[in-house]
Design an enzyme around this catalytic site. Structure first.
Site, PDB file in Angstrom:
ATOM      1  N   LYS A   1     101.870  75.498  47.006  1.00  0.00           N
ATOM      2  CA  LYS A   1     101.432  77.041  47.394  1.00  0.00           C
ATOM      3  C   LYS A   1     102.072  77.378  48.769  1.00  0.00           C
ATOM      4  O   LYS A   1     102.503  78.404  48.928  1.00  0.00           O
ATOM      5  CB  LYS A   1     100.035  76.830  47.299  1.00  0.00           C
ATOM      6  CG  LYS A   1      99.344  78.241  47.576  1.00  0.00           C
ATOM      7  CD  LYS A   1      97.950  78.393  47.868  1.00  0.00           C
ATOM      8  CE  LYS A   1      97.500  77.715  49.066  1.00  0.00           C
ATOM      9  NZ  LYS A   1      95.987  77.878  49.321  1.00  0.00           N
TER      10      LYS A   1
ATOM     11  N   ASP B   1      97.068  81.511  45.135  1.00  0.00           N
ATOM     12  CA  ASP B   1      95.812  80.987  45.584  1.00  0.00           C
ATOM     13  C   ASP B   1      94.632  81.535  44.677  1.00  0.00           C
ATOM     14  O   ASP B   1      94.685  81.883  43.638  1.00  0.00           O
ATOM     15  CB  ASP B   1      95.606  81.469  47.180  1.00  0.00           C
ATOM     16  CG  ASP B   1      95.376  82.795  47.216  1.00  0.00           C
ATOM     17  OD1 ASP B   1      95.546  83.575  46.121  1.00  0.00           O
ATOM     18  OD2 ASP B   1      95.202  83.366  48.235  1.00  0.00           O
TER      19      ASP B   1
END
Length: 201
Positions: free
Chosen positions: A112, A130
């Site tokens: 991420k 997220d």
């Protein structure tokens, strides 16, 4: 969805405050399981004293901890920041690398975070997933119910969103989830996507 956001949010940007790729990397590492608002409260003092990887590489985790103690998991994050700064100095000439593989070599940097850096700093068509992106993507029906992991959501979004829009779409979905399509009490009455929302159809 793209047409709506292009009009409603034509120039979306990260809400993290930074002045260099290194500072953004530090801020994103600190933002894991923590709010951008909290991170923006601690980074001014941190960046004033340790603005570059060269400076931070000379610090100790104990010193960095005092700057970041109010964020989540401050002990591990302080260790990660010093270690990644040292690796940047040793292996990358003090510069933040541009590939996911190189970024994920850095302590505290997962897929991420690597995708955020690639998208924001290097304008690559990477989608960081997220909790906001994960939730909004499912609620709007942008991904199938079979997408049960961040990676599966990422692949589905990248598959269907044009590459030219992925950089902005990352911010669109985060900001929409943060301010409108909130987890506990989504503000559906304020949502411009209500007519196409899978949650409401």
């Amino acid at each position: 969805m793209i047409a709506y956001f292009q009009e409603a949010m034509p120039r979306p940007e990260t809400e993290l405050h930074y002045e260099s790729p290194f500072q953004l990397l530090v801020a994103v590492v600190l933002s894991a399981q923590c709010t951008d608002k909290r991170v923006n409260m601690v980074t001014p003092a941190l960046f004033a004293d340790y603005p570059t990887s060269e400076a931070m590489a000379l610090a100790t985790p104990e010193v960095i901890f005092e700057y970041v103690r109010s964020v989540s998991y401050p002990n591990s994050k302080a260790k990660h920041l010093v270690a990644l700064a040292q690796i940047l100095q040793r292996d990358f000439g003090g510069e933040v690398p541009s590939t996911g593989e190189e970024l994920e070599r850095l302590p505290g940097v997962g897929r991420k975070t690597a995708n955020v850096i690639q998208a924001v700093v290097f304008q690559k068509a990477t989608m960081a997933v997220d909790t906001h992106v994960f939730r909004v993507s499912h609620r709007l029906g942008l991904v199938s119910t079979r997408c049960t992991t961040p990676l599966s959501v990422e692949k589905e979004l990248v598959k269907h969103i044009p590459a030219a829009n992925i950089h902005d779409a990352h911010h669109w979905l985060i900001l929409h989830g943060r301010y409108v399509c909130q987890a506990r009490r989504p503000k559906c009455e304020e949502c411009g996507l209500l007519t196409i929302c899978a949650r409401k159809i």
